[in-house]
Structures are given as structure tokens and as C-alpha cells.
Design a protein around this motif. Structure first.
Motif, PDB file in Angstrom:
ATOM      1  N   LEU A 116      -4.575   4.530  -6.259  1.00 19.36           N
ATOM      2  CA  LEU A 116      -5.864   3.865  -6.133  1.00 19.36           C
ATOM      3  C   LEU A 116      -7.008   4.860  -5.994  1.00 19.36           C
ATOM      4  O   LEU A 116      -6.802   6.001  -5.577  1.00 19.36           O
ATOM      5  N   TYR A 131      -0.262  -2.523 -13.385  1.00 16.81           N
ATOM      6  CA  TYR A 131       0.793  -2.756 -12.387  1.00 16.81           C
ATOM      7  C   TYR A 131       1.704  -3.905 -12.822  1.00 16.81           C
ATOM      8  O   TYR A 131       1.733  -4.964 -12.198  1.00 16.81           O
ATOM      9  N   GLU A 145     -10.241   3.300  -1.503  1.00 13.51           N
ATOM     10  CA  GLU A 145      -9.785   1.937  -1.756  1.00 13.51           C
ATOM     11  C   GLU A 145      -8.618   1.614  -0.827  1.00 13.51           C
ATOM     12  O   GLU A 145      -7.643   2.366  -0.750  1.00 13.51           O
ATOM     13  N   ILE A 173      -5.872  -1.451   0.481  1.00 10.97           N
ATOM     14  CA  ILE A 173      -5.303  -2.760   0.161  1.00 10.97           C
ATOM     15  C   ILE A 173      -4.387  -3.209   1.295  1.00 10.97           C
ATOM     16  O   ILE A 173      -4.293  -2.554   2.334  1.00 10.97           O
ATOM     17  N   TYR A 195      -5.126  -6.519  -7.916  1.00  7.95           N
ATOM     18  CA  TYR A 195      -4.206  -5.507  -8.456  1.00  7.95           C
ATOM     19  C   TYR A 195      -2.904  -6.156  -8.912  1.00  7.95           C
ATOM     20  O   TYR A 195      -2.347  -5.779  -9.952  1.00  7.95           O
ATOM     21  N   SER A 217      -8.533  -7.742  -2.782  1.00 12.58           N
ATOM     22  CA  SER A 217      -8.350  -6.611  -3.703  1.00 12.58           C
ATOM     23  C   SER A 217      -6.894  -6.481  -4.117  1.00 12.58           C
ATOM     24  O   SER A 217      -6.584  -6.203  -5.280  1.00 12.58           O
ATOM     25  N   SER A 218      -5.992  -6.701  -3.165  1.00 16.62           N
ATOM     26  CA  SER A 218      -4.563  -6.606  -3.463  1.00 16.62           C
ATOM     27  C   SER A 218      -4.165  -7.624  -4.524  1.00 16.62           C
ATOM     28  O   SER A 218      -3.438  -7.299  -5.469  1.00 16.62           O
ATOM     29  N   ILE A 277       1.814  -0.679  -5.009  1.00 13.94           N
ATOM     30  CA  ILE A 277       0.537  -0.285  -5.614  1.00 13.94           C
ATOM     31  C   ILE A 277       0.195   1.138  -5.176  1.00 13.94           C
ATOM     32  O   ILE A 277       0.063   1.422  -3.988  1.00 13.94           O
ATOM     33  N   ASP A 321       0.838  -1.201   0.000  1.00 13.52           N
ATOM     34  CA  ASP A 321       0.000   0.000   0.000  1.00 13.52           C
ATOM     35  C   ASP A 321       0.874   1.253   0.000  1.00 13.52           C
ATOM     36  O   ASP A 321       1.664   1.474   0.914  1.00 13.52           O
TER      37      ASP A 321
END
Length: 218
Positions: free
Chosen positions: A57, A115, A61, A63, A108, A104-105, A54, A50
Motif C-alpha cells: 500500500l 488483489y 495508507e 487498512i 481494496y 478502504s479495505s 493486502i 493488513d
């Protein structure tokens, strides 16, 4: 301990056999922590997800916090990724939300267009584990299997050696730091199991050997 040479990104640090590291989130005033020690014959990346791996966002959101990624394992020869969410809370609703954060991670990570650097962390891995970590002074709630079912199904689907996993809930665990813990212990009659640990001499979690213990029948 100082970071090793060869660091490629500010959010990635490289660690080798015998070294100890405490994953925490003091920046956000969380008391959750994960003390790990790298097993003999291993080298790993510890990655801030986070705000590091990534970014950009949508507002609201959230992660996961970190992951541990095996670069080399000359002992067991396994490619492992361990996704970790630091959740120093006793609130069941917040703990349950952390499952959504991990799912969710992973989504991604699998987005090779947006990514591309993240894809390697879930691509062609023998096992992908996930954990929620608590704080020493709080009780991390236990979630029911229905709450974690979707996550465990996802972890199974993206683990290459899934056929050797007897129960998909073995791929998920709770990390429970305890100041009284003098030696790391894996507890529980059935998965998901609990790892009791602390940042003292015998309290560091051996990586990745402790994750292999999660796959053993009790």
C-alpha cells in the motif's frame, strides 16, 4: 491451539466447529482482542488483512486488521464475512478513523486487478458485517450514526440478503472485551449494538450465530 492442516497462506488459518481463537494484535502492542468460537457445522478462515492479504500500500495508507470468512455453514447455510478493526483506544478521533480503514479495505477487496485473491471475501456473500474492537482496560468511544453511515451503506450494498436487513446499522457493531464478562452478551436498545465478551469459558463470541442476533429486532 495449533493451526489446522490445510493452511494455504501464512496469513490465513482454517478453523472448524467448536474451536476457539483470539484475534489480537500484540505485534503492534494493541490490547484490543476478539475471542471467537466457531459454531457447530461451520468452518472458517481467519485472515490477517493488513500486511497479509493486502500488501504494497502507499505510505501512510492504513487498512483493517482481520476478517472472518465462512467457508462452510451446514447449519444456517449462510455465506458471511466479518471485517474487524482492532482499536484499543478511548480516543474518539482514532475510533472514527477506523471507519475509514474498513471502507478502504473493502475498496481494496473489490479491486480484482491488483488483489484478485482478496475479491472472494466480498463477492457473493449473504451478509458482510464490520466491527471495531476495543481493549479490556479502555473505553471504546461510541460514534454517531453520521460517522458510520457511509460504511453501513457499503455493507448493505455488498450483502446479497440486504432485503432481510431491517436497519443497515445492524451490520456494524462494537466489540467490548470485559474481564468481568462471564457470558457473551449483545447489548443496546437500537443498532449499532455492543458485544460484550472475554477470553474465558463463556466469554467467547459464537460465530456466526451472534451476528444473526444483531439482525433481530430488540
Amino acid at each position: 491451539m495449533a493451526k489446522n492442516k490445510g493452511q494455504r497462506e501464512s496469513f490465513i488459518t482454517n478453523w472448524t466447529e467448536g474451536q476457539k481463537y483470539v484475534i489480537d494484535d500484540i505485534e503492534h502492542q494493541s490490547k484490543a482482542l476478539v475471542p471467537i468460537q466457531i459454531d457447530i457445522g461451520n468452518s472458517v478462515e481467519i485472515v490477517q488483512v493488513d500486511g497479509g492479504l493486502i500488501t504494497g500500500l502507499p505510505e501512510g495508507e492504513v487498512i483493517c486488521d482481520n476478517l472472518v470468512y465462512t467457508i462452510k455453514d451446514s447449519n444456517m447455510g449462510l455465506n458471511i464475512t466479518w471485517i474487524i478493526e482492532l482499536k484499543g483506544t478511548k480516543n474518539p478521533k482514532e475510533a472514527k478513523h477506523s471507519i475509514k480503514q474498513i471502507i478502504s479495505s473493502i475498496q481494496y477487496f473489490q479491486d480484482q486487478v491488483e488483489y484478485p485473491k482478496a475479491f472472494k471475501y466480498v463477492n457473493n456473500r449473504d451478509y458482510i458485517f464490520a466491527a471495531i474492537a476495543g481493549a479490556p482496560d479502555k473505553t471504546l468511544p461510541v460514534l454517531n450514526n453520521g460517522d458510520i453511515k457511509a460504511l453501513c451503506q457499503k455493507l448493505m450494498a455488498i450483502s446479497i440478503k440486504r432485503k432481510s436487513v431491517k436497519d443497515m446499522f445492524m451490520l456494524f457493531c462494537y466489540i467490548r472485551p470485559n474481564i468481568q464478562c462471564k457470558k457473551v452478551e449483545v447489548r443496546g436498545d437500537k443498532p449499532p449494538y455492543n458485544i460484550y465478551c472475554y477470553k474465558n469459558q463463556g466469554g467467547y463470541i459464537p460465530y456466526p450465530s451472534v451476528l444473526m442476533k444483531l439482525l433481530e429486532d430488540k
